[in-house]
Design a protein around this motif. Structure first.
Motif, short mmCIF file in Angstrom:
data_model
loop_
_atom_site.label_atom_id
_atom_site.label_comp_id
_atom_site.label_asym_id
_atom_site.label_seq_id
_atom_site.Cartn_x
_atom_site.Cartn_y
_atom_site.Cartn_z
N TRP A 33 29.90 91.45 28.02
CA TRP A 33 28.38 91.47 28.38
C TRP A 33 27.91 92.71 28.25
CZ3 TRP A 33 27.16 86.60 27.95
CH2 TRP A 33 28.25 85.66 28.14
N ARG A 34 26.77 93.01 27.19
CA ARG A 34 26.31 94.16 27.29
C ARG A 34 25.19 94.74 28.23
NH1 ARG A 34 21.57 94.65 23.31
NH2 ARG A 34 20.76 92.52 22.87
N ALA A 35 24.80 93.50 29.07
CA ALA A 35 23.77 93.58 30.01
C ALA A 35 23.78 92.13 30.74
CB ALA A 35 22.65 93.91 29.52
N MET A 36 23.09 92.23 31.84
CA MET A 36 22.80 91.18 32.49
C MET A 36 21.03 91.14 32.87
SD MET A 36 23.78 89.76 36.65
CE MET A 36 25.51 89.69 36.06
N VAL A 37 20.52 90.08 32.76
CA VAL A 37 19.05 89.92 33.31
C VAL A 37 19.05 89.02 34.24
CG1 VAL A 37 16.73 89.29 32.34
CG2 VAL A 37 18.37 90.50 30.75
N ALA A 38 18.49 89.56 35.26
CA ALA A 38 18.29 88.69 36.44
C ALA A 38 16.97 88.11 36.57
CB ALA A 38 18.66 89.35 37.85
N ILE A 39 16.67 86.81 36.86
CA ILE A 39 15.26 86.37 36.92
C ILE A 39 14.85 86.44 38.20
CG2 ILE A 39 13.80 84.18 36.60
CD1 ILE A 39 15.69 83.23 34.54
N PRO A 46 22.57 85.95 43.19
CA PRO A 46 23.73 85.71 42.55
C PRO A 46 24.13 86.86 41.29
CG PRO A 46 21.89 84.36 41.74
CD PRO A 46 21.46 84.96 42.89
N ALA A 47 22.97 87.38 40.68
CA ALA A 47 23.18 88.50 40.01
C ALA A 47 24.03 89.82 40.62
CB ALA A 47 21.94 88.95 39.35
N ALA A 48 23.81 90.10 41.77
CA ALA A 48 24.47 91.09 42.33
C ALA A 48 26.04 90.70 42.74
CB ALA A 48 23.87 91.34 43.89
N ILE A 49 26.30 89.20 42.83
CA ILE A 49 27.67 88.82 43.15
C ILE A 49 28.25 88.85 41.71
CG2 ILE A 49 29.08 86.90 43.78
CD1 ILE A 49 26.75 86.30 45.86
N GLY A 55 32.02 93.14 36.23
CA GLY A 55 32.03 94.61 36.19
C GLY A 55 30.70 94.84 34.90
N ILE A 56 29.71 94.32 35.36
CA ILE A 56 28.57 94.48 34.29
C ILE A 56 27.50 95.54 35.19
CG2 ILE A 56 26.35 93.44 33.44
CD1 ILE A 56 27.85 90.94 33.51
N ARG A 57 27.52 96.69 34.36
CA ARG A 57 26.79 97.86 35.07
C ARG A 57 25.08 97.88 34.71
NH1 ARG A 57 29.49 100.27 39.04
NH2 ARG A 57 31.63 100.06 38.77
N LEU A 58 24.93 97.33 33.62
CA LEU A 58 23.38 97.43 33.12
C LEU A 58 22.80 96.15 33.52
CD1 LEU A 58 21.06 98.74 31.79
CD2 LEU A 58 21.92 97.97 29.50
N ILE A 59 21.98 96.28 34.55
CA ILE A 59 21.25 95.24 35.27
C ILE A 59 19.60 95.22 35.08
CG2 ILE A 59 21.14 93.57 37.16
CD1 ILE A 59 23.85 94.47 36.46
N GLU A 60 19.11 94.35 34.49
CA GLU A 60 17.81 94.48 34.07
C GLU A 60 17.10 92.85 34.82
OE1 GLU A 60 14.68 95.35 33.46
OE2 GLU A 60 14.94 95.73 31.23
N THR A 61 15.50 92.94 35.13
CA THR A 61 15.05 91.85 35.58
C THR A 61 13.96 91.26 34.80
OG1 THR A 61 13.53 93.28 36.90
CG2 THR A 61 15.53 92.53 37.92
N GLY A 93 25.01 88.66 23.65
CA GLY A 93 25.56 89.64 24.35
C GLY A 93 24.94 89.94 25.93
N VAL A 94 23.81 89.06 26.15
CA VAL A 94 23.07 89.37 27.56
C VAL A 94 23.45 88.11 28.24
CG1 VAL A 94 20.78 89.61 28.48
CG2 VAL A 94 21.29 90.97 26.43
N LEU A 95 23.64 88.27 29.31
CA LEU A 95 23.90 87.44 30.40
C LEU A 95 22.85 87.23 31.24
CD1 LEU A 95 25.72 84.96 31.74
CD2 LEU A 95 26.69 87.11 33.00
N ILE A 96 22.06 85.97 31.31
CA ILE A 96 20.84 85.79 32.19
C ILE A 96 21.44 84.90 33.44
CG2 ILE A 96 18.63 84.59 32.07
CD1 ILE A 96 18.48 84.85 29.17
N VAL A 97 20.83 85.40 34.32
CA VAL A 97 21.08 84.54 35.65
C VAL A 97 19.99 84.34 36.49
CG1 VAL A 97 22.66 85.10 37.94
CG2 VAL A 97 23.51 86.03 35.62
N ASP A 98 20.07 83.08 37.22
CA ASP A 98 19.05 82.63 38.29
C ASP A 98 19.85 81.80 39.16
OD1 ASP A 98 16.58 82.35 39.35
OD2 ASP A 98 15.94 81.37 37.51
N ASP A 99 19.21 81.52 40.18
CA ASP A 99 19.74 80.76 41.25
C ASP A 99 19.75 79.46 40.93
OD1 ASP A 99 16.76 80.68 41.39
OD2 ASP A 99 16.99 81.00 43.64
N LEU A 100 18.50 78.92 40.37
CA LEU A 100 18.36 77.30 40.16
C LEU A 100 17.63 77.24 38.80
CD1 LEU A 100 18.09 74.42 41.18
CD2 LEU A 100 16.08 75.52 42.45
#
Length: 165
Positions: A33-39, A46-49, A55-61, A93-100
């Motif tokens: 994953w080149r980055a994670m996007v937390a909604i 969940p993004a923090a966990i 091991g993803i370091r680049l976190i965006e919202t 290559g981006v992982l989008i994460v949300d709780d629900l």
């Protein structure tokens, strides 16, 4: 506002287990994953966990607000989008994460920004489920999930007090 038919309270321990289960499922995809996007805001926990586990370091919202009133029920507005570099290649290559994912409206808006990103939520309801790629637990549409960050401790009457026979 009418109350939903079913309540699904989630403890911190349960949420942590479910978010780690989601990380395990995503890790099994053998993807870098080149980055994670937390909604925000629900996706922050969940993004923090998950970023720790993978091991993803680049976190965006991405910040989307829903305004509920009598004239425009549930109109969505983007308060903060994602950086241009994450939009390249349609978010591949981006992982989008949300709780629900509930109705799927927020997810659809984020999907439109990054159609090739991988969308993961801890919980999913039937209307929102087609919008996400990976989730852990499905609950019915009429279930209200009580997340641990929305709850406090309070006294509970013993069961026997409510049952006078």
């Amino acid at each position: 506002m009418s109350m939903p038919d079913k309540a699904f309270p989630v403890s911190w321990d349960q949420f942590h287990r479910d978010a780690r289960a989601l990380a395990w499922r995503i890790a099994g995809m053998q993807h870098e994953w080149r980055a994670m996007v937390a909604i925000t805001r629900g996706g922050l926990v969940p993004a923090a966990i998950i970023c720790r586990e993978l091991g993803i370091r680049l976190i965006e919202t991405v910040c989307i607000a829903s305004y509920h009133d009598y004239t425009e029920q549930g109109k969505l507005q983007i308060l903060k989008g994602v950086g241009a570099s994450l939009l390249e290649n349609e978010g591949e290559g981006v992982l989008i994460v949300d709780d629900l994912t509930d109705t799927g409206k927020t997810a659809a808006m984020v999907r439109e920004m990054m159609p090739r990103a991988h969308f993961a939520t801890v919980y999913a309801k039937p209307l929102g489920r087609p919008m996400v790629d990976t989730f852990i637990t499905e609950v019915s549409q009429d279930t209200w999930i009580y997340f641990p960050w929305d709850m406090g401790f309070s006294y509970q009457e013993p069961i026997s007090k409510g049952h006078r026979g």
